[in-house]
Motif scaffolding. Sequence first.
Motif, mmCIF file in Angstrom:
data_model
loop_
_atom_site.group_PDB
_atom_site.id
_atom_site.type_symbol
_atom_site.label_atom_id
_atom_site.label_comp_id
_atom_site.label_asym_id
_atom_site.label_seq_id
_atom_site.Cartn_x
_atom_site.Cartn_y
_atom_site.Cartn_z
ATOM 1 N N HIS A 202 0.823 -1.212 0.000
ATOM 2 C CA HIS A 202 0.000 0.000 0.000
ATOM 3 C C HIS A 202 0.861 1.268 0.000
ATOM 4 C CE1 HIS A 202 -3.663 2.249 0.616
ATOM 5 N NE2 HIS A 202 -3.100 2.902 1.612
ATOM 6 N N HIS B 219 -4.274 5.818 -11.989
ATOM 7 C CA HIS B 219 -5.483 5.545 -11.220
ATOM 8 C C HIS B 219 -5.790 4.052 -11.202
ATOM 9 C CE1 HIS B 219 -6.218 9.824 -10.961
ATOM 10 N NE2 HIS B 219 -7.362 9.614 -10.326
ATOM 11 N N ARG C 103 -3.255 2.196 -9.071
ATOM 12 C CA ARG C 103 -3.505 2.417 -7.641
ATOM 13 C C ARG C 103 -4.730 1.628 -7.174
ATOM 14 N NH1 ARG C 103 -0.516 2.940 -3.427
ATOM 15 N NH2 ARG C 103 -1.257 4.404 -1.876
ATOM 16 N N GLU D 200 -4.692 -1.157 -4.218
ATOM 17 C CA GLU D 200 -5.634 -1.110 -3.093
ATOM 18 C C GLU D 200 -6.394 -2.422 -2.960
ATOM 19 O OE1 GLU D 200 -6.821 0.460 0.175
ATOM 20 O OE2 GLU D 200 -5.991 1.968 -1.174
ATOM 21 N N TYR E 107 -13.117 1.794 3.763
ATOM 22 C CA TYR E 107 -12.297 2.920 3.326
ATOM 23 C C TYR E 107 -11.593 2.591 2.011
ATOM 24 C CZ TYR E 107 -8.664 6.456 3.214
ATOM 25 O OH TYR E 107 -7.846 7.467 2.822
ATOM 26 N N GLY E 108 -11.034 1.384 1.913
ATOM 27 C CA GLY E 108 -10.367 0.991 0.681
ATOM 28 C C GLY E 108 -11.323 0.921 -0.492
ATOM 29 N N LYS F 29 -14.095 2.595 -0.794
ATOM 30 C CA LYS F 29 -14.485 3.970 -1.110
ATOM 31 C C LYS F 29 -13.419 4.646 -1.963
ATOM 32 C CE LYS F 29 -15.654 8.397 1.045
ATOM 33 N NZ LYS F 29 -15.787 9.136 2.339
ATOM 34 N N THR F 30 -12.153 4.429 -1.618
ATOM 35 C CA THR F 30 -11.058 5.020 -2.388
ATOM 36 C C THR F 30 -11.055 4.493 -3.814
ATOM 37 O OG1 THR F 30 -9.727 5.251 -0.379
ATOM 38 C CG2 THR F 30 -8.571 5.342 -2.490
ATOM 39 N N GLU G 153 -13.956 6.024 -5.764
ATOM 40 C CA GLU G 153 -13.715 7.425 -6.099
ATOM 41 C C GLU G 153 -12.730 7.543 -7.255
ATOM 42 O OE1 GLU G 153 -12.439 9.126 -2.448
ATOM 43 O OE2 GLU G 153 -14.478 9.428 -1.668
ATOM 44 N N ARG G 154 -11.675 6.734 -7.244
ATOM 45 C CA ARG G 154 -10.702 6.783 -8.340
ATOM 46 C C ARG G 154 -11.359 6.380 -9.655
ATOM 47 N NH1 ARG G 154 -5.474 7.452 -6.965
ATOM 48 N NH2 ARG G 154 -4.926 7.272 -4.755
ATOM 49 N N GLU H 40 -13.582 9.192 -10.898
ATOM 50 C CA GLU H 40 -12.803 10.311 -11.429
ATOM 51 C C GLU H 40 -12.488 10.112 -12.907
ATOM 52 O OE1 GLU H 40 -9.359 11.500 -9.342
ATOM 53 O OE2 GLU H 40 -10.368 11.662 -7.403
#
Length: 346
Positions: free
Chosen positions: A208, A255, A258, A262, A308-309, A311-312, A315-316, A319
């Motif tokens: 990570h 993106h 990543r 994740e 949380y992961g 959600k990240t 979001e990526r 985007e």
Amino acid sequence: MKKLFGIRGWFIQSFIMMAFIGTLILFVGLQIYLFNNDSTILDIKMTFWLSISALIIFLFVGGYFGIKGSQLLKGRLTDVLLYISTLRSGNISEKLKINERDEIGLIAEELNQLGNYIQEQSSSLQRLADTKTSLAQSAHTAVVMEERQRLARDLHDVVSQQLFALSMMSSATLRLFDTDQEKAKSQLEEISKIAANAQGEMRALLLHLRPIQLSDDNLCDGVIKLLQELKGKTNLDFQASIDEIEHISKATEEHLFRIIQEALSNILRHAEASKITMTLTEKENYIYLFIGDNGKGFNPNTERIVSYGLKTMRERCEELGGVFKIRSKEKEGTYIDIRVPFVREV
């Protein structure tokens, strides 16, 4: 009738009402004719049966044209509905065929314009993501890289000390075999389990915290190197199909890379999986990414361990103007499907 038959019922009902009204007008007209003319050919009884015959003919003709008209209208509205569903699912490259320039044709044309607008917005989102990534790299790359490397070194040292302490504890426990072998064996099993968990946590955190940048590698090469590194450090079975995607923007590459990092980090931390499946391919101006594991799974509606992961990652994906879907069930693994539209860079 409307609730049961919809548009078809409305059409047939309208034509039936027209048949009754037409018959009524015919009957009244015949009565007016008889009242004003002393006809020996027509009488009230004959006009009644003529009206009944006309009603039957009107009903058959009205029913036929009601069914044919409703089929045509329903078919065109169904095409519009399917196209709206296609837009909602994220397939914005499709276009609705326009056959006639009537009201429905104008609606279809507006929907096609809406599809073009959504496609332009997706391209704009990717361009904004490119700009955002470039600005972030020029302003923060050096600081972020240095901080990540420092955290990775510190984390490695801490976990290594913990593992060393566990090793010392296991050595001390071995001496219990002379006095209480059952207790010593139980302690060793617990120590071994803790050590394995610590190693897994360390690998996940180091993964990570590794740099975001792909350096000079493209997305395909970067993902392959990442999987090879994990395969050498873990006992996981990787089944991967990674296609090379040409002319993809740097922001989209980073993106997606990543997101993959994740997802793999979450699997190492929480899934308790033995097998990971990954597919990265491109088809019809879309990038498709699939990541699945055979781990313990979870309930996406209630479980918050990896929220949380997730959600990240979502979001990526958003985007980039993409669609993020996750499926998971306890004891049946977790599966992530991502679809991202992209415009090839020349």
